[in-house]
Design an enzyme around this catalytic site. Structure first.
Site, PDB file in Angstrom:
ATOM      1  N   CYS A   6      14.360 -14.398  29.309  1.00  0.00           N
ATOM      2  CA  CYS A   6      15.549 -14.262  28.455  1.00  0.00           C
ATOM      3  C   CYS A   6      15.418 -13.189  27.385  1.00  0.00           C
ATOM      4  CB  CYS A   6      15.875 -15.597  27.793  1.00  0.00           C
ATOM      5  SG  CYS A   6      14.621 -16.121  26.582  1.00  0.00           S
ATOM      6  N   CYS A  31      14.872 -20.465  26.577  1.00  0.00           N
ATOM      7  CA  CYS A  31      15.130 -20.729  28.001  1.00  0.00           C
ATOM      8  C   CYS A  31      14.135 -21.697  28.635  1.00  0.00           C
ATOM      9  CB  CYS A  31      15.135 -19.418  28.781  1.00  0.00           C
ATOM     10  SG  CYS A  31      13.502 -18.654  28.948  1.00  0.00           S
ATOM     11  N   CYS A  55      -3.042 -18.428  24.478  1.00  0.00           N
ATOM     12  CA  CYS A  55      -3.475 -17.861  25.752  1.00  0.00           C
ATOM     13  C   CYS A  55      -2.263 -17.800  26.689  1.00  0.00           C
ATOM     14  CB  CYS A  55      -4.577 -18.738  26.332  1.00  0.00           C
ATOM     15  SG  CYS A  55      -5.333 -18.080  27.816  1.00  0.00           S
TER      16      CYS A  55
END
Length: 200
Positions: A119, A168, A188
């Site tokens: 997005c 999203c 990470c």
């Protein structure tokens, strides 16, 4: 003899009626259970997933533009599949993980912002990126806490904190408490979940 036949017929009819009554009751119970579960499930999902979210917008140079309230992005599996590469689809929509040392961003030391591949929400500023030695892009903090969502992940027989895009719900990676100062955190991330925008 006639009376005996009548009794047998009566018993057979009674057995059929009992079977039909029992079947009807079972079907009714199943229907009631389904009807009872569906609204509860939908209600819980609606309660846990807001239709509007607040995120912070940034320039590609990492300059804060301000907060905006926008509609949460939802798409079908097929729509996401058409938009994303197979690898990015598995990572972001099915919480997959790319292999270490296979997908590091070539702009590792360039100034810019890492955006959500789904997005385009700003996620991490390159100034917070560090070499963790793990083989995955690592950051000591997100560009804005409002732009990410942290949840408990109990998969694979361990408890971790999963990180996703707030706009999203794309899975990005995990955060661990073994990072450098000033936060001591290591976000990470999967490179396949992000798009790097170099500062102009």
């Amino acid at each position: 003899m006639i009376r005996s036949k009548e009794k047998d017929a009566g018993r057979a009819g009674s057995g059929r009626r009992g079977f039909l009554r029992g079947s009807g009751a079972a079907l009714g119970l199943t229907w009631w259970y389904i009807q009872r579960r569906e609204p509860v499930h939908a209600e819980a999902a609606a309660a846990g997933v807001p239709k509007m979210v607040t995120i912070v917008e940034f320039t590609d140079a990492g300059k804060r533009k301000g907060k905006v309230s926008v509609a949460r992005i939802t798409k079908t599996e097929e729509e996401w599949r058409q938009q994303l590469s197979p690898a990015s689809f598995e990572i972001t929509r099915h919480a997959g993980t790319e292999r270490a040392f296979t997908n590091e961003n070539p702009n590792a030391h360039a100034k810019g912002v890492f955006h959500c591949i789904c997005c385009d929400t700003a996620l991490f500023d390159s100034s917070t990126k560090f070499d963790s030695g793990t083989g995955w892009p690592s950051f000591w903090e997100p560009i804005a806490k409002e732009n990410v969502l942290e949840t408990t992940d109990s998969s694979l027989g361990m408890v971790r904190t999963a990180v996703s895009c707030r706009l999203c719900d794309a899975h990005l990676g995990h955060v661990f408490e073994d990072g450098p100062r000033p936060t001591g955190l290591r976000y990470c991330m999967n490179a396949g979940a992000t798009r790097f925008a170099k500062a102009s």
